[in-house]
Scaffold this active site. Structure first.
Site, PDB file in Angstrom:
ATOM      1  CG  HIS A 111      -9.335  -5.411  12.004  1.00  0.00           C
ATOM      2  ND1 HIS A 111      -8.296  -5.345  11.086  1.00  0.00           N
ATOM      3  CD2 HIS A 111     -10.414  -5.872  11.321  1.00  0.00           C
ATOM      4  CE1 HIS A 111      -8.740  -5.748   9.900  1.00  0.00           C
ATOM      5  NE2 HIS A 111     -10.017  -6.074  10.020  1.00  0.00           N
ATOM      6  CD  GLU A 118     -15.668  -4.228   4.351  1.00  0.00           C
ATOM      7  OE1 GLU A 118     -16.128  -3.739   5.392  1.00  0.00           O
ATOM      8  OE2 GLU A 118     -14.452  -4.421   4.159  1.00  0.00           O
TER       9      GLU A 118
END
Length: 363
Positions: free
Chosen positions: A17, A204
């Site tokens: 990211h 996740e």
């Protein structure tokens, strides 16, 4: 292997990211320039520690809160270009030869930038970073839609518009709980209609059902994280394993898992490196890729992630090359570009390292 040797190994990162990988000193300088006064400290070393400690909560939601500071200083063209250029530089210095770096354009409009201007600025930064790295790295962008907003179709359209100008594909990210990927079906349908690549964060914070929805309902080509696919795998006392229908489908159809070990420990998706499911999934034949997620927030690099799995599972050059080739095959590059990356960069790079180490497999 020593970290200095690992750094020299060619690497491919698919899950990184942009707003989670800034240099601490850059955050402080940009905050000063734009008048942002909410940083917890203006000492670069202390700020790096703060980000890592703040993310070590065992909660994805708490982990995501740290991004308020980085996004706050990424609201101008100049800031975005600088952050993107430094991202490419830092990855190249760590031995990364190809990266797909993701960010959410909608989070960088507080000072009036249009979505197109955000994308153009980041792409310009990546090109500058590639230049500074003397062409040792190629960087492509993944445009991210946020799960909790209603702009995913808009970002999908933006992805299609820029896909021949440095954008490799689309992603959906943000808090999983209460924000299922199917909520964004119009975006995924638009991407499919335009033959555009996309990956989805799943498995996740939420379980295997999230992965099922991402793959079977939304059509994801890759899964961001995906470690909770183990909920559909039974490991027996003799070490053998039985895969459920979902796990077998993901494995057999080569749907890549973008695994980020350190981040998984921080958000509670895994207990520790030694029991992280990466090794089990690799041995069972899944297309496992190793990634950073957020280099600043997780206090990591690709080389550090390789070091962690080397120490946890006894990996060496052979496993590093396997993980790197898996990632290269799962990139959103064209087939000829993937072949060049593998044949001209990765394979020769590992062959040279093996020859240097006196590996008998080297011809």
């Amino acid at each position: 292997m020593h970290l200095s040797d690992i750094i020299r190994a060619p690497k491919v990162v698919l899950h990184d990211h942009l707003d989670g990988g800034l240099r601490p000193a850059t955050i402080i300088e940009l905050a000063r320039e734009c008048g942002y006064d909410a940083l917890p400290t203006t000492d670069p070393a202390a700020l790096a520690v703060w980000f890592r400690d703040a993310a070590d909560s065992g909660s994805l939601e708490r982990y995501l809160e740290t991004f308020a500071h980085t996004c706050a200083v990424m609201q101008t063209r100049q800031a975005l270009e600088r952050v993107a250029a430094e991202c490419a530089e830092d990855l190249a210095a760590d031995g990364v030869v190809y990266a797909e770096v993701r960010y959410a354009p909608e989070q960088h409009q507080e000072r009036g930038l249009t979505l197109d201007e955000v994308v153009d600025a980041v792409n310009a930064g990546f090109r500058e970073g590639e230049r500074r790295a003397d062409g040792r790295i190629t960087v492509r962008a993944l445009l991210t839609g946020m799960r909790h907003t209603d702009r995913s179709l808009e970002i999908a359209e933006l992805t299609v518009a820029h896909r021949d100008r440095g954008v490799a594909g689309f992603d959906i990210a943000g808090g999983e709980i209460g924000n299922p990927p199917a909520r964004h079906l119009p975006a995924f349908r638009h991407l499919k209609q335009h033959n555009c690549h996309f990956t989805i964060h799943a498995g996740e914070a939420a379980g295997a059902e999230s992965i099922h929805e991402a793959v079977q309902v939304c059509g994801a080509e890759r899964i961001g994280h995906g470690v909770r696919i183990t909920e559909d795998i039974t490991v027996h006392d003799d070490g053998t394993a039985t895969l459920g229908r979902l796990a077998a489908y993901v494995r057999d159809n080569r749907i890549a898992l973008e695994v980020c070990p350190t981040s998984n420990l921080q958000t509670g998706a895994a207990k520790d490196y030694a029991t992280h499911p990466l090794d089990l999934l690799r041995r069972l034949g899944f297309r496992v890729t190793l990634n950073t997620d957020n280099r600043l927030v997780s206090g990591t690099t690709m080389s550090e992630e390789f070091r962690h799995v080397a120490e946890a599972f006894g990996y060496g050059l052979a496993e590093f090359e396997e993980l790197t080739l898996s990632a290269a095959k799962a990139t959103f590059l064209s087939l000829p570009e993937r072949q060049r990356l593998i044949e001209d960069v990765i394979v020769p790079g590992y062959a040279a390292l093996r020859a240097e180490a006196g590996d008998p497999r080297v011809a």
